[in-house]
Structures are given as structure tokens and as C-alpha cells.
Scaffold this active site. Sequence first.
Site, PDB file in Angstrom:
ATOM      1  CG  HIS A 205      95.780  -6.753  55.683  1.00 44.63           C
ATOM      2  ND1 HIS A 205      95.924  -5.716  54.280  1.00 44.63           N
ATOM      3  CD2 HIS A 205      94.860  -6.031  56.363  1.00 44.63           C
ATOM      4  CE1 HIS A 205      95.193  -4.427  54.274  1.00 44.63           C
ATOM      5  NE2 HIS A 205      94.589  -4.755  56.230  1.00 44.63           N
TER       6      HIS A 205
ATOM      7  NE  ARG B 192      96.570  -1.641  57.189  1.00 45.22           N
ATOM      8  CZ  ARG B 192      97.100  -1.261  55.814  1.00 45.22           C
ATOM      9  NH1 ARG B 192      97.723  -0.864  56.054  1.00 45.22           N
ATOM     10  NH2 ARG B 192      96.362  -1.294  54.756  1.00 45.22           N
TER      11      ARG B 192
ATOM     12  CG  HIS C  62      92.681   1.892  62.788  1.00 44.55           C
ATOM     13  ND1 HIS C  62      91.584   1.935  61.650  1.00 44.55           N
ATOM     14  CD2 HIS C  62      93.307   0.923  62.206  1.00 44.55           C
ATOM     15  CE1 HIS C  62      91.719   1.724  60.689  1.00 44.55           C
ATOM     16  NE2 HIS C  62      92.605   0.440  61.066  1.00 44.55           N
TER      17      HIS C  62
ATOM     18  CG  ASN D 242      97.636  -6.867  51.165  1.00 48.29           C
ATOM     19  OD1 ASN D 242      96.916  -5.834  52.054  1.00 48.29           O
ATOM     20  ND2 ASN D 242      97.856  -7.818  51.099  1.00 48.29           N
TER      21      ASN D 242
HETATM   22  C1  HEM Z   1      87.241  -1.060  59.753  1.00 49.97           C
HETATM   23  C2  HEM Z   1      87.684  -1.539  58.411  1.00 49.97           C
HETATM   24  C3  HEM Z   1      89.606  -0.818  58.208  1.00 49.97           C
HETATM   25  C4  HEM Z   1      89.626  -0.699  57.361  1.00 49.97           C
HETATM   26  C5  HEM Z   1      88.660   0.501  56.424  1.00 49.97           C
HETATM   27  C6  HEM Z   1      91.110   0.195  57.592  1.00 49.97           C
HETATM   28  C7  HEM Z   1      92.203   0.824  57.353  1.00 49.97           C
HETATM   29  C8  HEM Z   1      93.045   0.693  56.837  1.00 49.97           C
HETATM   30  C9  HEM Z   1      93.936   2.093  56.205  1.00 49.97           C
HETATM   31  C10 HEM Z   1      93.589   2.438  55.085  1.00 49.97           C
HETATM   32  C11 HEM Z   1      95.146   1.964  56.549  1.00 49.97           C
HETATM   33  C12 HEM Z   1      96.371   2.573  56.308  1.00 49.97           C
HETATM   34  C13 HEM Z   1      97.466   2.075  55.881  1.00 49.97           C
HETATM   35  C14 HEM Z   1      98.575   2.782  54.815  1.00 49.97           C
HETATM   36  O1  HEM Z   1      97.996   4.015  55.215  1.00 49.97           O
HETATM   37  O2  HEM Z   1      99.132   1.873  54.274  1.00 49.97           O
HETATM   38  C15 HEM Z   1      95.692   1.077  58.325  1.00 49.97           C
HETATM   39  C16 HEM Z   1      96.409   0.842  59.243  1.00 49.97           C
HETATM   40  C17 HEM Z   1      96.285  -0.013  60.482  1.00 49.97           C
HETATM   41  N1  HEM Z   1      95.490  -0.577  60.815  1.00 49.97           N
HETATM   42 FE1  HEM Z   1      93.432  -1.068  59.220  1.00 49.97          FE
HETATM   43  N2  HEM Z   1      91.472  -0.792  58.687  1.00 49.97           N
HETATM   44  C18 HEM Z   1      90.518  -1.169  59.668  1.00 49.97           C
HETATM   45  C19 HEM Z   1      90.152  -2.709  60.708  1.00 49.97           C
HETATM   46  C20 HEM Z   1      91.641  -2.341  60.970  1.00 49.97           C
HETATM   47  C21 HEM Z   1      91.663  -3.913  61.531  1.00 49.97           C
HETATM   48  C22 HEM Z   1      90.131  -5.005  61.897  1.00 49.97           C
HETATM   49  C23 HEM Z   1      92.774  -3.664  62.367  1.00 49.97           C
HETATM   50  C24 HEM Z   1      92.955  -5.336  63.367  1.00 49.97           C
HETATM   51  C25 HEM Z   1      92.961  -5.592  63.924  1.00 49.97           C
HETATM   52  C26 HEM Z   1      93.190  -3.022  61.951  1.00 49.97           C
HETATM   53  C27 HEM Z   1      94.592  -2.943  62.367  1.00 49.97           C
HETATM   54  C28 HEM Z   1      95.293  -1.471  61.636  1.00 49.97           C
HETATM   55  C29 HEM Z   1      96.805  -1.146  62.347  1.00 49.97           C
HETATM   56  C30 HEM Z   1      97.443  -1.738  63.295  1.00 49.97           C
HETATM   57  C31 HEM Z   1      96.887  -0.346  61.160  1.00 49.97           C
HETATM   58  C32 HEM Z   1      98.176   0.712  61.008  1.00 49.97           C
HETATM   59  C33 HEM Z   1     100.064  -0.414  60.778  1.00 49.97           C
HETATM   60  C34 HEM Z   1     101.153   0.076  60.863  1.00 49.97           C
HETATM   61  O3  HEM Z   1     101.256   1.575  61.376  1.00 49.97           O
HETATM   62  O4  HEM Z   1     102.044  -0.180  59.834  1.00 49.97           O
HETATM   63  N3  HEM Z   1      92.824  -2.331  61.119  1.00 49.97           N
HETATM   64  N4  HEM Z   1      93.785   0.713  58.177  1.00 49.97           N
END
Ligand code: HEM
Length: 321
Positions: free
Chosen positions: A67, A63, A194, A95
Site C-alpha cells: 500500500h 501489505r 494472500h 487503509n
Molecule cells: C490484487 C489486488 C489486491 C486486492 C484487491 C487486495 C485486497 C485485500 C483485502 C481486502 C485484504 C483484507 C484487508 C482487511 O480486511 O482489512 C487484503 C489483505 C492482505 N493483502 Fe491484499 N489485495 C491485493 C493485492 C495484494 C498484494 C499485491 C499484496 C502484497 C504483495 C497483498 C498482501 C496482502 C496481505 C499480506 C494481506 C493480509 C494482511 C493482514 O493480515 O494484516 N495484497 N488484501
Amino acid sequence: MANSLFPTVTVHFAFLLVFFGITSGQLSTNYYSYSCPTLLPTVKSIVASAVAKEPRIGASLLRLFFHDCFVNGCDGSILLDDTPTFTGEKAAKANNNSVRGFELIDQIKSTVEQLCPATVSCADILAISSRDGVVLMGGPTWEVKLGRRDSRTARRALVKKYIPTPSFNLSNLISNFSAQGFSTKDLVALTGAHTIGLSRCVNFREHIYNDSNIDAAFAMRRQAVCPRKSGSDDNNLAPLDPKTIMTFDNHYFKNVLRNKGLLHSDQELLTERYTASLVKFYSRNNDAFFTDFTSAIIKMGDLRPLTGRKGEIRNNCRRKN
Ligand code: HEM
Ligand SMILES: *[C@@H]1O[C@H](CO)[C@@H](O)[C@H](O)[C@H]1NC(C)=O
Ligand SMILES: *[C@@H]1O[C@H](CO)[C@@H](O)[C@H](O)[C@H]1NC(C)=O
Ligand SMILES: *[C@@H]1O[C@H](CO)[C@@H](O)[C@H](O)[C@H]1NC(C)=O
Ligand SMILES: *[C@@H]1O[C@H](CO)[C@@H](O)[C@H](O)[C@H]1NC(C)=O
């Protein structure tokens, strides 16, 4: 004769390298082969110990890379700390208290600095370590293109402009990804990230209380850890893919297909015929997901890198030199 020609040829060759190799902005997979030959195994072993200790860190690195790349390209800008005279991306709403993995990046950077001082950028360390995280969690591998340099600047306002929020609808998501050159197919494949990691209650509250396109029993289970009223439970965590939380696989798509996507934005993928058909396809075909994810993440790594004389190789990922 041959001897006297040699230096000229060498000079010309060096000139060509500088002209086309370095300033053309091209990344290459063998960029550090001579300057830091043990870079890749070194990074991998540090990421492996970190993932063994805390599997989620692999998700967090991925992530962090996303970002970084979506805001002014993959230039390590997300890693810069705020100072009294500098406002970076770290504490932007998307972030703050959310992206993580900075200490691990620091640890890798300091090891790499001992090995090959002032050679490897923080932006490249992020690209390599996020790939390693995915592989260690059971996902696909790919050759990471390298040669990025680190930014000397960052702008907080750009995070809001470029990073999609979980409340976005499908057309918002498609337009944000297409603004970076990604197809709708890339969007669906990349969102498959995800399959690993966790989300905080603040990011899925609206979806589990107010959306109708959600499995009722699933919504109730999530409501148990995320009360309707905002407050001290805002940072409570739930898995993005509860079935295989820390395994990179296509289970995320099976969840979305069953109305068990955790984020509103996840479930949006089912609202149009084309994206829904991709969700169904990936849910049945793990290899196709891996193939499409891999090509999309390589494309993500190509986003506007700093090369040549632009930027710098930071000594410390948290501040410009
Ligand atoms: C399509 C649009 C996307 C949205 C709206 C989105 C939104 C989010 C949100 C809200 C979270 C939780 C963050 C938190 O609650 O602190 C999250 C977690 C995560 N996102 Fe996305 N995301 C998107 C696309 C992506 C992409 C393209 C990737 C990587 C290629 C990605 C990888 C991740 C990962 C791996 C997590 C878990 C991180 C952790 O456990 O530390 N996301 N995302
Ligand atoms: C980031 O979160 C911390 C709490 O951990 C808070 O004190 C700070 O004000 C937040 N920064 C911004 C810019 O919202
Ligand atoms: C998506 O959200 C935008 C506002 O950001 C709105 O104008 C548009 O009508 C919405 N599209 C759909 C299909 O709901
Ligand atoms: C991303 O989408 C949001 C909502 O539709 C929009 O406000 C923002 O300008 C978009 N960003 C880009 C870079 O297209
Ligand atoms: C859900 O919708 C209602 C009515 O529009 C609103 O009052 C409430 O704040 C929304 N959010 C949650 C988490 O219930």
C-alpha cells in the site's frame, strides 16, 4: 607527482558518485554497508521477535509495503499520521482499521536511530522488514534494494485511485497493475501474497453471499462468521488461506483453483484462460511461484523512490521533520 594528483582524482570521483550514484535515482543492496553496517541483522531480529509473538504481523508488514509502494512509490507516505493540518493516507478507506504494523515500524525505527542516527529512511525500513516477515513465515528471500528517502507529503485521494478493491473484476485488476508497470503475470504472482494473513468480513461479504463462482460449503463456513447484514460483525476476521494461514506457500492458488478464494478479486483470477493457467501452474509449482513473486516484489520496491535530495530521512516515521 602522484601525490599532487591524488586530491584531484578524489574530488572527481566524489563528483561522479554524487552525479551518478546518488542523483541517478538508483537503489542498491549495499546502500548502508558503511553508514549502518548492522542494519539488516538488527531489523531481522526485531521482526523475528514480533512474528514469534504474533505471526500475522509478517503479513501486515507485507501489505503495508504494497500500500505504500502503489501510492506515489515506496516513500513511506503511508506511515504519516494525520494532524489537524495534514490529511495523509492512513485513514483512507482502503487503509483505515485495515493496514497494520505501524507500532512495529516505530519500534524498528527507534532502535535504528540509536544505532545510526538520521541515516536510514522509514521507506527502507518498510522494504527490509516486509522481506524479513515473508522469510520468517516460510517464504522466499531476496536482496532488498535500498537508498529510498521519505516523503514529506501524502495525498489521501491517491489511495482510492491506486489501491485495488476486493470488488474489482479481472480487467480492473489488470489495468491497475499495468498502470504501475506490472504484467498480468506479476499481478497473479503478487496476489499470491494472500497465502498469509486475514481479511475482515466487510471485504468478503459480497463474495460469500452473492457470487456464484464459490464453493458452496466454503461459502457457508464463512457466512457463519460474517452475517449478511452489515453491523457489529463487519470486522470479524477470516484467513485468506485457511489451510496454512501463517505460512507463505502456494496454497493460496490451490484454494482459488477449488473456488475457495476468500475475496471476490481472488476468485477473479480464474475467469480468464491466461490467469487461470498461471493459478494452476503456481498451485503445482511452489518454486515457480517463489521465483515469480520474488522478481515482482523487487520490481514493486523500485516504484518511484525518492533519492538524492528529494524527500528526507524522517526522525520519526509518523511525521515529517
Ligand atoms: C490484487 C489486488 C489486491 C486486492 C484487491 C487486495 C485486497 C485485500 C483485502 C481486502 C485484504 C483484507 C484487508 C482487511 O480486511 O482489512 C487484503 C489483505 C492482505 N493483502 Fe491484499 N489485495 C491485493 C493485492 C495484494 C498484494 C499485491 C499484496 C502484497 C504483495 C497483498 C498482501 C496482502 C496481505 C499480506 C494481506 C493480509 C494482511 C493482514 O493480515 O494484516 N495484497 N488484501
Ligand atoms: C477511521 O476509522 C475510525 C474508527 O476507528 C473513524 O472514527 C474515522 O472516522 C475513520 N476515518 C475516516 C477518514 O473514515
Ligand atoms: C469490469 O468492470 C468494469 C467497471 O469497472 C466494467 O466496465 C467491465 O465491463 C467489467 N468487465 C468484465 C469482463 O466484467
Ligand atoms: C484502477 O481501476 C479502477 C477501476 O477500473 C479505476 O477506476 C482506476 O482509475 C484504476 N487506477 C489506475 C491507476 O489505473
Ligand atoms: C446481494 O445482492 C442482493 C440483490 O442484488 C442485494 O440486495 C444485497 O444487498 C447484496 N449483498 C448481500 C451481502 O447480500
